[in-house]
Design an enzyme around this catalytic site. Structure first.
Site, PDB file in Angstrom:
ATOM      1  N   THR A 171     -39.163 -22.603 -33.324  1.00  0.00           N
ATOM      2  CA  THR A 171     -38.550 -23.882 -33.734  1.00  0.00           C
ATOM      3  C   THR A 171     -38.833 -24.159 -35.147  1.00  0.00           C
ATOM      4  O   THR A 171     -40.045 -23.966 -35.620  1.00  0.00           O
ATOM      5  CB  THR A 171     -38.876 -25.117 -33.000  1.00  0.00           C
ATOM      6  N   GLY A 201     -33.506 -30.451 -25.623  1.00  0.00           N
ATOM      7  CA  GLY A 201     -34.879 -30.348 -25.676  1.00  0.00           C
ATOM      8  C   GLY A 201     -35.113 -31.557 -26.606  1.00  0.00           C
ATOM      9  O   GLY A 201     -34.497 -32.786 -26.709  1.00  0.00           O
ATOM     10  N   THR A 222     -42.848 -29.237 -33.011  1.00  0.00           N
ATOM     11  CA  THR A 222     -42.532 -27.810 -32.277  1.00  0.00           C
ATOM     12  C   THR A 222     -43.343 -27.576 -31.170  1.00  0.00           C
ATOM     13  O   THR A 222     -44.415 -28.138 -30.984  1.00  0.00           O
ATOM     14  CB  THR A 222     -42.830 -26.641 -33.495  1.00  0.00           C
ATOM     15  N   GLY A 223     -42.837 -26.901 -30.241  1.00  0.00           N
ATOM     16  CA  GLY A 223     -43.676 -26.642 -29.143  1.00  0.00           C
ATOM     17  C   GLY A 223     -42.794 -26.759 -27.737  1.00  0.00           C
ATOM     18  O   GLY A 223     -41.419 -26.775 -27.634  1.00  0.00           O
ATOM     19  N   HIS A 224     -43.509 -27.347 -26.650  1.00  0.00           N
ATOM     20  CA  HIS A 224     -42.586 -27.580 -25.341  1.00  0.00           C
ATOM     21  C   HIS A 224     -42.051 -28.541 -25.373  1.00  0.00           C
ATOM     22  O   HIS A 224     -42.617 -30.014 -25.360  1.00  0.00           O
ATOM     23  CB  HIS A 224     -43.957 -27.796 -24.245  1.00  0.00           C
TER      24      HIS A 224
HETATM   25  N1  GLY Z   1     -39.318 -27.429 -29.038  1.00  0.00           N
HETATM   26  C1  GLY Z   1     -38.179 -26.981 -28.899  1.00  0.00           C
HETATM   27  C2  GLY Z   1     -37.561 -27.007 -27.706  1.00  0.00           C
HETATM   28  O1  GLY Z   1     -38.398 -26.970 -26.603  1.00  0.00           O
HETATM   29  O2  GLY Z   1     -36.457 -26.875 -27.497  1.00  0.00           O
END
Ligand code: GLY
Length: 316
Positions: A171, A201, A222-224
């Site tokens: 991302t 997301g 950015t990330g989960h």
């Molecule tokens: N952070 C990007 C996503 O999980 O969609």
């Protein structure tokens, strides 16, 4: 005030084979944004310019190179925020455009709404003169391999699914302050490999993926995604700065707090309204860069700060 821009190219378990491409892409992106600011461009235009370069670069999970849904298609998302009036623009479930961030910018300037998705985002983009491209043309070989790897080994919800996850991280985002002291933030993504069709997301959601307020600062995360949006990560960092924490401390506390609470990793770039920099990630790697005092500072590994002379381009 001295303009400044920070960019990131995604947090995750980035394999060594992709480090150089990401660092090269960071330098291109930060140069595009910084050049825009030096020509008197607004923070909003600068963060868009920086993110656009990464949407064109297959080393990042945004635009061309976006990761794929379970059905093997791209579904991209982006958001942008202007700190002077807290106006926002976002798009989600976008399939046929190279630059979701530019459509998000148009939502901010030309729409009474804040977030448009799917068919509605497409209708709006066409009305505003954006041209469609075949969505298959946005699919890279890395993204196909990443989906294959996910189908064989993956567990949705983990950001770190092993060194073969070559397309699953990246991302992109940028935060900037312009000459007039105005602040903006932008974030763009393809999401996560193997996501369900229609999954949305953190990236297009203001307060999770993106936030900017001239009175406090700006953040791109950015990330989960599911963890970031549960924790409202971008706004958590903003609130910590509002309560007096500096940009680096606020970023570190919030990213680590999210990881401790939700057991998934993330990263963020932060600018305070005074131009102080915050960069932190709980993942194995996150690429980032900024320009200061005639040099580009950049890195991808924890505690790494590389430095080289800054050679401006011509990108705005
Ligand atoms: N952070 C990007 C996503 O999980 O969609």
């Amino acid at each position: 005030m001295e303009p400044i821009i920070i960019v990131h190219g995604g947090a995750g378990d980035i394999p060594q084979s992709r480090v150089k491409g990401k660092l090269d892409g960071m330098k291109v992106a930060v140069t595009a944004g910084h050049e825009c600011l030096m020509k008197g461009g607004s923070a909003l235009d600068a963060v868009e310019a920086a993110v656009m370069t990464m949407e064109e670069d297959e080393n990042f999970n945004a635009g061309y190179g976006s990761v794929l849904t379970l059905r093997g298609e791209v579904e991209m998302e982006a958001s942008i925020m202007r700190g002077s009036d807290l106006n926002t623009g976002g798009v989600t479930l976008v399939k046929e455009f190279l630059h979701p961030i530019s459509i998000a910018h148009k939502v901010l300037t030309d729409s009474p709404h804040s977030l448009l998705g799917g068919e509605g985002a497409k209708i709006f983009a066409l009305e505003k003169g954006f041209k469609t491209i075949p969505s298959e043309s946005l699919i890279s070989e890395h993204a196909k391999k990443a989906l294959q790897h996910f189908l064989e080994h993956g567990e949705f919800g983990r950001t770190e699914i092993g060194p073969k996850d070559e397309g699953g991280v990246g991302t992109v985002g940028a935060v900037a302050i312009d000459r007039n002291g105005h602040i903006a933030a932008a974030t763009s993504t393809g999401g996560m490999s193997g996501k369900a069709v229609g999954r949305i997301g953190d990236t297009p959601q203001i307060g999770s993926g993106t936030y900017a307020d001239d009175h406090i600062g700006a953040v791109s995360t950015t990330g989960h995604g599911e963890s970031i949006l549960r924790y409202c990560l971008a706004h958590s960092i903003i609130k910590l700065m509002e309560s007096g924490k500096d940009a680096q401390t606020a970023t570190t506390i919030a990213v680590n707090g999210m990881t401790a609470r939700l057991k998934n990793t993330a990263g963020a770039i932060t600018l305070s309204k005074n131009g102080d920099v915050g960069i932190h990630f709980s993942s194995k790697r996150m690429s980032w860069a900024y320009v200061k005092d005639g040099h580009i500072f950049y890195g991808i590994n924890p505690d790494e700060v590389l430095k080289e002379e800054y050679n401006p381009g011509n990108n705005c």
